[in-house]
Design an enzyme around this catalytic site. Structure first.
Site, PDB file in Angstrom:
ATOM      1  N   ASP A  33       0.904  -1.262  -0.161  1.00 41.62           N
ATOM      2  CA  ASP A  33       0.049   0.041  -0.100  1.00 41.62           C
ATOM      3  C   ASP A  33       0.789   1.346  -0.202  1.00 41.62           C
ATOM      4  O   ASP A  33       1.773   1.265   0.681  1.00 41.62           O
ATOM      5  CB  ASP A  33      -0.889  -0.123   1.074  1.00 41.62           C
ATOM      6  N   ILE A  34       0.464   2.191  -0.667  1.00 43.22           N
ATOM      7  CA  ILE A  34       1.474   3.304  -0.854  1.00 43.22           C
ATOM      8  C   ILE A  34       1.131   4.152   0.283  1.00 43.22           C
ATOM      9  O   ILE A  34       2.245   5.037   0.660  1.00 43.22           O
ATOM     10  CB  ILE A  34       0.790   4.317  -2.208  1.00 43.22           C
ATOM     11  N   ASN A  89     -12.823  -3.006   2.642  1.00 35.25           N
ATOM     12  CA  ASN A  89     -13.718  -1.821   2.816  1.00 35.25           C
ATOM     13  C   ASN A  89     -14.667  -2.016   1.287  1.00 35.25           C
ATOM     14  O   ASN A  89     -14.402  -2.284   0.335  1.00 35.25           O
ATOM     15  CB  ASN A  89     -13.173  -0.543   2.741  1.00 35.25           C
ATOM     16  N   GLY A  95     -16.370   2.943   3.586  1.00 39.08           N
ATOM     17  CA  GLY A  95     -15.233   3.472   3.535  1.00 39.08           C
ATOM     18  C   GLY A  95     -14.323   3.159   2.352  1.00 39.08           C
ATOM     19  O   GLY A  95     -13.112   3.316   2.189  1.00 39.08           O
ATOM     20  N   GLN A  96     -14.891   2.566   1.263  1.00 41.22           N
ATOM     21  CA  GLN A  96     -14.127   2.225   0.286  1.00 41.22           C
ATOM     22  C   GLN A  96     -13.656   3.365  -0.619  1.00 41.22           C
ATOM     23  O   GLN A  96     -14.363   4.291  -0.928  1.00 41.22           O
ATOM     24  CB  GLN A  96     -14.908   1.117  -0.675  1.00 41.22           C
ATOM     25  N   HIS A 102     -10.089  -5.169  -3.227  1.00 36.73           N
ATOM     26  CA  HIS A 102      -9.034  -5.573  -2.739  1.00 36.73           C
ATOM     27  C   HIS A 102      -9.095  -5.918  -1.139  1.00 36.73           C
ATOM     28  O   HIS A 102      -9.811  -5.450  -0.600  1.00 36.73           O
ATOM     29  CB  HIS A 102      -8.026  -4.443  -2.912  1.00 36.73           C
ATOM     30  N   LEU A 103      -8.216  -6.881  -1.016  1.00 40.63           N
ATOM     31  CA  LEU A 103      -8.030  -7.050   0.653  1.00 40.63           C
ATOM     32  C   LEU A 103      -6.712  -6.642   1.153  1.00 40.63           C
ATOM     33  O   LEU A 103      -5.662  -6.850   0.429  1.00 40.63           O
ATOM     34  CB  LEU A 103      -7.986  -8.920   0.453  1.00 40.63           C
TER      35      LEU A 103
HETATM   36  P1  AMP Z   1      -9.925   1.486   0.502  1.00 39.25           P
HETATM   37  O1  AMP Z   1     -10.549   1.460  -1.230  1.00 39.25           O
HETATM   38  O2  AMP Z   1     -10.335   2.521   1.377  1.00 39.25           O
HETATM   39  O3  AMP Z   1     -10.100   0.278   1.006  1.00 39.25           O
HETATM   40  O4  AMP Z   1      -8.292   1.564   0.288  1.00 39.25           O
HETATM   41  C1  AMP Z   1      -7.614   1.796  -0.825  1.00 39.25           C
HETATM   42  C2  AMP Z   1      -6.026   1.956  -0.517  1.00 39.25           C
HETATM   43  O5  AMP Z   1      -5.264   1.983  -1.535  1.00 39.25           O
HETATM   44  C3  AMP Z   1      -5.647   2.796   0.494  1.00 39.25           C
HETATM   45  O6  AMP Z   1      -5.079   2.211   1.447  1.00 39.25           O
HETATM   46  C4  AMP Z   1      -4.648   3.517  -0.429  1.00 39.25           C
HETATM   47  O7  AMP Z   1      -3.348   3.905   0.272  1.00 39.25           O
HETATM   48  C5  AMP Z   1      -4.286   2.564  -1.399  1.00 39.25           C
HETATM   49  N1  AMP Z   1      -3.678   2.977  -2.707  1.00 39.25           N
HETATM   50  C6  AMP Z   1      -4.140   3.916  -3.527  1.00 39.25           C
HETATM   51  N2  AMP Z   1      -3.224   4.155  -4.545  1.00 39.25           N
HETATM   52  C7  AMP Z   1      -2.520   3.308  -4.615  1.00 39.25           C
HETATM   53  C8  AMP Z   1      -1.090   2.990  -5.343  1.00 39.25           C
HETATM   54  N3  AMP Z   1      -1.143   3.794  -6.565  1.00 39.25           N
HETATM   55  N4  AMP Z   1      -0.239   2.123  -4.978  1.00 39.25           N
HETATM   56  C9  AMP Z   1      -0.709   1.560  -3.948  1.00 39.25           C
HETATM   57  N5  AMP Z   1      -1.511   1.609  -2.792  1.00 39.25           N
HETATM   58  C10 AMP Z   1      -2.453   2.704  -3.281  1.00 39.25           C
END
Ligand code: AMP
Ligand code: ZN
Length: 115
Positions: A33-34, A89, A95-96, A102-103
């Site tokens: 995760d970034i 999420n 909170g998505q 994604h997990l």
């Molecule tokens: P969520 O949709 O809230 O479950 O989380 C989306 C996740 O994707 C967040 O934790 C972000 O930090 C992560 N994210 C978004 N863009 C990137 C990316 N380019 N590379 C890696 N992780 C990412």
């Protein structure tokens, strides 16, 4: 839709956006995760563009099973030895933020930034 050209995780899967990959096979990609919440925070994604858990049906059960087992394997390989969290999420109230299923697998010694 199996692929969405506007989806950030589809772009990562295609290699159009860089990521720190930790695992890849025909069906699944895992990368860091970034914005990690914890010392280890990886995202496990299906290569198929499934927007969220809302779209799941019986045919996705083996895929979700493999993603879950992979979380355990990756936590072990990445040195997580004292437990971890797995989170999906789903939708606005869930909170998505990224609408490609994604997990999250999150671990490592506390304190964590979040969670
Ligand atoms: P969520 O949709 O809230 O479950 O989380 C989306 C996740 O994707 C967040 O934790 C972000 O930090 C992560 N994210 C978004 N863009 C990137 C990316 N380019 N590379 C890696 N992780 C990412
Ligand atoms: Zn996608």
């Amino acid at each position: 839709m199996t692929h969405d050209p506007n989806c950030i995780f589809c772009k990562i899967i295609e290699g159009k956006i860089p990521s720190r990959k930790v695992y890849e096979d025909d069906e699944i990609l895992a990368f860091h995760d970034i914005h990690p919440w914890a010392p280890v925070h990886v995202l496990i994604v299906p290569k198929l563009h499934i927007p969220s858990m809302v779209e799941l049906n019986d045919e996705h059960a083996p895929l979700m099973g493999r993603m879950t087992v992979l979380a355990t394997k990756l936590m072990r390989e990445l040195g997580v030895s004292n437990g971890f969290r797995t989170i999906v999420n789903t939708g606005a109230d869930g909170g998505q933020e990224v609408y490609h299923l994604h997990l999250h697998a999150i671990g490592g010694p506390r304190p964590w930034a979040k969670g």
